[in-house]
Motif scaffolding. Sequence first.
Motif, PDB file in Angstrom:
ATOM      1  N   UNK A 196       2.976 -14.167  27.692  1.00  0.00           N
ATOM      2  CA  UNK A 196       3.014 -12.718  27.517  1.00  0.00           C
ATOM      3  C   UNK A 196       2.692 -12.392  26.055  1.00  0.00           C
ATOM      4  N   UNK A 197       1.420 -12.517  25.680  1.00  0.00           N
ATOM      5  CA  UNK A 197       1.076 -12.399  24.254  1.00  0.00           C
ATOM      6  C   UNK A 197       1.423 -11.037  23.644  1.00  0.00           C
ATOM      7  N   UNK A 198       1.512  -9.997  24.469  1.00  0.00           N
ATOM      8  CA  UNK A 198       1.853  -8.672  23.926  1.00  0.00           C
ATOM      9  C   UNK A 198       3.226  -8.672  23.261  1.00  0.00           C
ATOM     10  N   UNK A 199       4.092  -9.569  23.713  1.00  0.00           N
ATOM     11  CA  UNK A 199       5.456  -9.595  23.181  1.00  0.00           C
ATOM     12  C   UNK A 199       5.504 -10.143  21.759  1.00  0.00           C
ATOM     13  N   UNK A 200       4.514 -10.969  21.401  1.00  0.00           N
ATOM     14  CA  UNK A 200       4.554 -11.622  20.094  1.00  0.00           C
ATOM     15  C   UNK A 200       4.588 -10.599  18.961  1.00  0.00           C
ATOM     16  N   UNK A 201       3.867  -9.483  19.137  1.00  0.00           N
ATOM     17  CA  UNK A 201       3.855  -8.458  18.089  1.00  0.00           C
ATOM     18  C   UNK A 201       5.163  -7.692  18.013  1.00  0.00           C
ATOM     19  N   UNK A 202       5.970  -7.791  19.061  1.00  0.00           N
ATOM     20  CA  UNK A 202       7.203  -7.006  19.118  1.00  0.00           C
ATOM     21  C   UNK A 202       8.429  -7.835  18.791  1.00  0.00           C
ATOM     22  N   UNK A 203       8.232  -9.089  18.396  1.00  0.00           N
ATOM     23  CA  UNK A 203       9.368 -10.022  18.381  1.00  0.00           C
ATOM     24  C   UNK A 203      10.517  -9.575  17.491  1.00  0.00           C
ATOM     25  N   UNK A 204      10.245  -8.824  16.423  1.00  0.00           N
ATOM     26  CA  UNK A 204      11.339  -8.385  15.546  1.00  0.00           C
ATOM     27  C   UNK A 204      11.802  -6.961  15.854  1.00  0.00           C
TER      28      UNK A 204
END
Lengths: 258, 287
Positions: free
Chosen positions: A132-140
């Motif tokens: 789910x690569x979209x989540x990587x930008x939201x990790x923090x």
Amino acid sequence: MSPSETARDVASPAGAQDSAPAERPVITVEDVVIRYGTATAVDRVGLTVAAGETVALIGPNGAGKSSLVNAIMGLIRPAAGSVRVHGRAALVPEGRQLFPELDVEDNLRLGAWPLRSQGAKARDTTRVYEVLPDLADLRRRRAGTLSGGQQQMVAFGRALMADPEVLVVDELSLGLAPLITAALADHLRELNAARGLAVLLIEQNARLALDLCTRAYVLEAGRIRIEGPSRQLADSAEVAAAYLGGAAEPPGPEGDDG
Amino acid sequence: MSEFVQYLISGLAVGCGFALLGSGLVTIHRVTRVVNFAQGMFAVVAGLTAGSLLSAGLPHGVAEIVAVLAAGATGLLVGIAAIGRRGTSPQSALIITLGIGFLAYAIEIMIWGDNPHSFPGLGGAVDIAGAHLQKQYFLVIGAAALGFAALGLFFTRTYLGKALGACASNPYAARAVGINVTRMGLVAFTLGGMLGGVAGVLVTPLQSLSYNSDVLLITNGFAAAILGGLNRLGPAMLGGLALGVAESMVAGYYKASYQSVVALALMLAVMIWRASQHTALHEEAAR
């Protein structure tokens, strides 16, 4: 095809129809009864999900779908009957149910709680960010500040962190825009196809559920009313009238909003 | 000036005890929603245990650590009684903790009698800005600071700490990912017991403890904890320190008998303020 698969076929019951699950089951529900006080929410329900299979559980509000999910996940104890989960089941709960004060990374890491004895490596979230690569930008980002679609994605990722054999998805589409639902459905298909992850999808949108899953159960007033291959259910006049908003029509290539 | 420094440092030291107790209350309440009225008892148990162990010949350090562990075990027992049974509501659990607090009086009197006990802490004193300050004050402040740092790291850096936070944040979701919320509640009670225990062993050399010292401790700890709505550690710690200093000032410049009024007044003010906020919110929501 491989020798090991042949061996497994021999071990499975002979004479099984092509639609029936020949694989070993990951979820077996037998004669389960769930009561709240004097009210019976689920009445002698049986259900199986085989390894790698996609199964839909559809039905109206209050049919007992969520009670059944809670029993499968061990969150409530049935009054009678048995629930067996072979391997690990992970839940994508209705209404996402994230930890709003924690960031996405921590939400995901907590999904690996059942694997806590395996050490820090089991908590490594990179495997979810790959899927789910979209989540990587939201990790923090704190989970409570995300949109509904993003939250559902986090709920998926959190469930995947448990390395489950079967993913139990309680209401995939509820409160989400159709485009976002479609994207999540694609993710589910991909996970099923690529990893053989079994899916039990509880869904009010019957068209979506029948489109996504190969087999389905219809739960009404606490009982299984119809079960069978999705295609067969989609063609049945009964299901079409009650859940697909009209007469049966051949399933189109894409689900439209009928 | 020398008086002021004297009151400030001694107030901070006592305030560290309040802050530790308040953090214990918050730690337990966040995870279990239970207001633990037996919190002051943990400090009493640890303080009296440390005193007994020291007179039995155990060295400083060892005695205090064993006493803190004993308070942790006491916390676990209180937790089992309060939330161990399935379906106990937080309100019922509150009454259970209140009952255990009284039961503990009897047990404490049987073991230690009803006289106040103390034990010598770090001997000696230093002179700063004209004030004559016991070294024990600085030991208390330093040890409490270490304790707070460890607690902060535990909640923000460790997996178990995050899981406790998850139970506080969304108990249903915690169960859905496989966290046993009741067991986490017991972990919180154990931790709360240890925090109370640290307060007890640090404060006992400053002011002797007896079985019913828990009332004063819980009053101040609760006043500190309620500043953060019983759910936030930061305000509870700062509140405890501020309370300690304020009471020390009142006692020093005015009358010692008025010092507990400070805690009660603060508690009332915060509760009335919070209640009015709540009513305003409800009225807003009802519209």
